[in-house]
Design a protein around this motif. Structure first.
Motif, PDB file in Angstrom:
ATOM      1  N   VAL A  41       0.421  -1.609  -0.588  1.00 22.35           N
ATOM      2  CA  VAL A  41       0.041   0.169  -0.156  1.00 22.35           C
ATOM      3  C   VAL A  41       0.720   1.723   0.236  1.00 22.35           C
ATOM      4  O   VAL A  41       0.363   2.304  -0.742  1.00 22.35           O
ATOM      5  N   PHE A  42       1.596   1.751   0.684  1.00 26.06           N
ATOM      6  CA  PHE A  42       3.218   2.729   0.337  1.00 26.06           C
ATOM      7  C   PHE A  42       3.688   2.510  -0.629  1.00 26.06           C
ATOM      8  O   PHE A  42       3.722   3.610  -1.106  1.00 26.06           O
ATOM      9  N   VAL A  48       1.429   6.703  -7.206  1.00 25.72           N
ATOM     10  CA  VAL A  48      -0.226   7.605  -7.007  1.00 25.72           C
ATOM     11  C   VAL A  48       0.555   9.166  -7.152  1.00 25.72           C
ATOM     12  O   VAL A  48      -0.189  10.142  -7.910  1.00 25.72           O
ATOM     13  N   THR A  49       1.077   9.251  -5.904  1.00 24.09           N
ATOM     14  CA  THR A  49       2.017  10.789  -5.753  1.00 24.09           C
ATOM     15  C   THR A  49       2.480  11.214  -6.625  1.00 24.09           C
ATOM     16  O   THR A  49       3.078  11.865  -7.282  1.00 24.09           O
ATOM     17  N   GLY A  50       3.490  10.105  -7.359  1.00 22.35           N
ATOM     18  CA  GLY A  50       4.787  10.108  -8.847  1.00 22.35           C
ATOM     19  C   GLY A  50       3.711  10.423  -9.510  1.00 22.35           C
ATOM     20  O   GLY A  50       4.265  11.937 -10.288  1.00 22.35           O
ATOM     21  N   VAL A  51       2.549   9.375  -9.995  1.00 19.54           N
ATOM     22  CA  VAL A  51       1.800  10.749 -10.868  1.00 19.54           C
ATOM     23  C   VAL A  51       1.329  12.259 -11.301  1.00 19.54           C
ATOM     24  O   VAL A  51       0.741  12.510 -11.664  1.00 19.54           O
ATOM     25  N   TYR A  52       0.761  12.101  -9.672  1.00 17.98           N
ATOM     26  CA  TYR A  52       0.136  13.190  -9.560  1.00 17.98           C
ATOM     27  C   TYR A  52       1.519  14.528  -9.893  1.00 17.98           C
ATOM     28  O   TYR A  52       0.783  15.572  -9.904  1.00 17.98           O
ATOM     29  N   LEU A  53       2.164  14.232  -9.488  1.00 12.03           N
ATOM     30  CA  LEU A  53       3.286  15.297  -9.777  1.00 12.03           C
ATOM     31  C   LEU A  53       4.027  15.787 -10.557  1.00 12.03           C
ATOM     32  O   LEU A  53       4.249  16.939 -10.902  1.00 12.03           O
ATOM     33  N   ALA A  65      -5.950  21.558  -2.127  1.00 11.86           N
ATOM     34  CA  ALA A  65      -6.289  22.760  -0.224  1.00 11.86           C
ATOM     35  C   ALA A  65      -7.467  22.493  -0.038  1.00 11.86           C
ATOM     36  O   ALA A  65      -7.729  22.097   0.829  1.00 11.86           O
ATOM     37  N   ASN A  66      -8.276  21.975  -0.817  1.00 10.20           N
ATOM     38  CA  ASN A  66     -10.032  21.841  -1.017  1.00 10.20           C
ATOM     39  C   ASN A  66     -10.348  20.703  -0.228  1.00 10.20           C
ATOM     40  O   ASN A  66     -10.906  20.112  -0.812  1.00 10.20           O
ATOM     41  N   LEU A  67      -9.128  19.611  -1.023  1.00 11.52           N
ATOM     42  CA  LEU A  67     -10.145  18.467  -0.094  1.00 11.52           C
ATOM     43  C   LEU A  67     -10.422  18.190   0.957  1.00 11.52           C
ATOM     44  O   LEU A  67     -10.831  17.097   1.449  1.00 11.52           O
ATOM     45  N   GLY A  68      -9.933  18.594   2.019  1.00 15.46           N
ATOM     46  CA  GLY A  68      -9.753  18.209   3.554  1.00 15.46           C
ATOM     47  C   GLY A  68      -9.218  16.721   4.059  1.00 15.46           C
ATOM     48  O   GLY A  68     -10.040  16.282   4.513  1.00 15.46           O
ATOM     49  N   LEU A  69      -7.950  17.130   3.586  1.00 17.79           N
ATOM     50  CA  LEU A  69      -7.429  16.080   3.655  1.00 17.79           C
ATOM     51  C   LEU A  69      -7.125  15.492   5.574  1.00 17.79           C
ATOM     52  O   LEU A  69      -6.465  14.872   5.915  1.00 17.79           O
ATOM     53  N   GLU A  70      -6.998  16.802   5.761  1.00 17.54           N
ATOM     54  CA  GLU A  70      -6.196  17.021   6.860  1.00 17.54           C
ATOM     55  C   GLU A  70      -7.410  15.802   8.216  1.00 17.54           C
ATOM     56  O   GLU A  70      -6.915  15.790   9.151  1.00 17.54           O
ATOM     57  N   ASN A  71      -8.820  15.811   7.479  1.00 13.81           N
ATOM     58  CA  ASN A  71      -9.378  15.694   8.795  1.00 13.81           C
ATOM     59  C   ASN A  71      -9.333  13.586   8.179  1.00 13.81           C
ATOM     60  O   ASN A  71     -10.199  12.786   9.701  1.00 13.81           O
ATOM     61  N   ILE A  72      -8.753  12.839   7.978  1.00 11.90           N
ATOM     62  CA  ILE A  72      -8.103  12.058   7.700  1.00 11.90           C
ATOM     63  C   ILE A  72      -7.234  11.311   8.697  1.00 11.90           C
ATOM     64  O   ILE A  72      -7.218   9.999   9.147  1.00 11.90           O
ATOM     65  N   GLY A  73      -6.441  12.331   9.420  1.00  8.85           N
ATOM     66  CA  GLY A  73      -5.374  12.239   9.953  1.00  8.85           C
ATOM     67  C   GLY A  73      -5.431  11.713  11.236  1.00  8.85           C
ATOM     68  O   GLY A  73      -4.353  11.048  10.986  1.00  8.85           O
ATOM     69  N   PRO A  74      -6.400  11.827  12.159  1.00  9.48           N
ATOM     70  CA  PRO A  74      -6.313  10.311  13.295  1.00  9.48           C
ATOM     71  C   PRO A  74      -7.002   9.104  12.947  1.00  9.48           C
ATOM     72  O   PRO A  74      -6.775   8.624  13.660  1.00  9.48           O
ATOM     73  N   TRP A  75      -6.916   9.117  11.720  1.00 10.28           N
ATOM     74  CA  TRP A  75      -7.421   7.492  11.519  1.00 10.28           C
ATOM     75  C   TRP A  75      -5.967   7.156  10.623  1.00 10.28           C
ATOM     76  O   TRP A  75      -6.315   5.494  10.101  1.00 10.28           O
ATOM     77  N   ILE A  76      -5.491   7.513  10.429  1.00 12.18           N
ATOM     78  CA  ILE A  76      -4.369   7.237   9.991  1.00 12.18           C
ATOM     79  C   ILE A  76      -3.757   5.937  10.510  1.00 12.18           C
ATOM     80  O   ILE A  76      -3.418   5.322  10.109  1.00 12.18           O
ATOM     81  N   ASN A  77      -3.131   6.386  12.007  1.00 15.33           N
ATOM     82  CA  ASN A  77      -3.197   4.671  12.464  1.00 15.33           C
ATOM     83  C   ASN A  77      -3.736   4.040  12.431  1.00 15.33           C
ATOM     84  O   ASN A  77      -3.975   3.017  12.177  1.00 15.33           O
ATOM     85  N   THR A  78      -4.719   3.959  13.130  1.00 16.74           N
ATOM     86  CA  THR A  78      -6.110   2.522  13.002  1.00 16.74           C
ATOM     87  C   THR A  78      -6.314   1.814  11.602  1.00 16.74           C
ATOM     88  O   THR A  78      -5.529   0.998  11.540  1.00 16.74           O
ATOM     89  N   ILE A  79      -6.136   3.304  10.677  1.00 14.60           N
ATOM     90  CA  ILE A  79      -6.365   2.965   8.697  1.00 14.60           C
ATOM     91  C   ILE A  79      -4.562   1.062   8.641  1.00 14.60           C
ATOM     92  O   ILE A  79      -4.506   0.580   8.364  1.00 14.60           O
ATOM     93  N   LEU A  80      -3.890   2.255   9.035  1.00 17.56           N
ATOM     94  CA  LEU A  80      -2.214   1.189   8.983  1.00 17.56           C
ATOM     95  C   LEU A  80      -2.528  -0.234   9.927  1.00 17.56           C
ATOM     96  O   LEU A  80      -2.128  -1.011   9.562  1.00 17.56           O
ATOM     97  N   TRP A  81      -2.978   0.194  11.088  1.00 20.76           N
ATOM     98  CA  TRP A  81      -3.124  -0.983  12.000  1.00 20.76           C
ATOM     99  C   TRP A  81      -4.029  -2.336  11.545  1.00 20.76           C
ATOM    100  O   TRP A  81      -4.269  -3.589  11.464  1.00 20.76           O
ATOM    101  N   SER A  82      -4.851  -1.713  10.707  1.00 17.36           N
ATOM    102  CA  SER A  82      -5.828  -2.394  10.459  1.00 17.36           C
ATOM    103  C   SER A  82      -5.195  -3.220   9.391  1.00 17.36           C
ATOM    104  O   SER A  82      -5.969  -4.749   8.841  1.00 17.36           O
TER     105      SER A  82
END
Length: 116
Positions: A41-42, A48-53, A65-82
């Motif tokens: 996944v990494f 995907v980041t490379g294609v975007y850049l 900037a207008n996507l609101g990706l900072e809202n999923i920040g607290p969930w990153i740890n849970t997503i990785l452990w899952s």
């Protein structure tokens, strides 16, 4: 006679089962499956980041900037452990051999036709 001569011979030594796997090795392989899932996944995120850049940013200057990706920040740890736990369970399923065992067909009872 000596006590050694009076004892009956023991049975031939048992050959180890080639399909038997030590539990420690199975745990190690399962955890490796979890790590592999996180790494895959990494790698996908990096692609995907490379294609975007390479393609999107130079053409549009869209900075997400207008996507609101900072809202999923607290969930990153849970997503990785899952993701790690799911990869570990998938690794256990594959490395234990359960994925390759033939599945038994469900037995359907024969229907008896009654004649009147």
């Amino acid at each position: 006679m000596s006590p050694l001569a009076q004892r009956p011979r023991s049975a031939a030594p048992r050959r180890p089962d080639p399909n038997h796997q030590h539990w420690g090795m199975l745990v190690f392989e399962s955890l490796s499956g979890g790590v592999l899932a996180v790494l895959v996944v990494f790698a996908l995120v990096l692609v995907v980041t490379g294609v975007y850049l390479i393609a999107v940013w130079p053409l549009t200057f869209w900075d997400l900037a207008n996507l609101g990706l900072e809202n999923i920040g607290p969930w990153i740890n849970t997503i990785l452990w899952s993701l790690f736990a799911g990869g570990t369970l998938a690794g256990y399923y594959v490395f234990s051999g359960a994925a390759f065992k033939p599945k038994q067909k469900a037995r359907v009872p024969a229907s008896s036709k009654s004649t009147r």
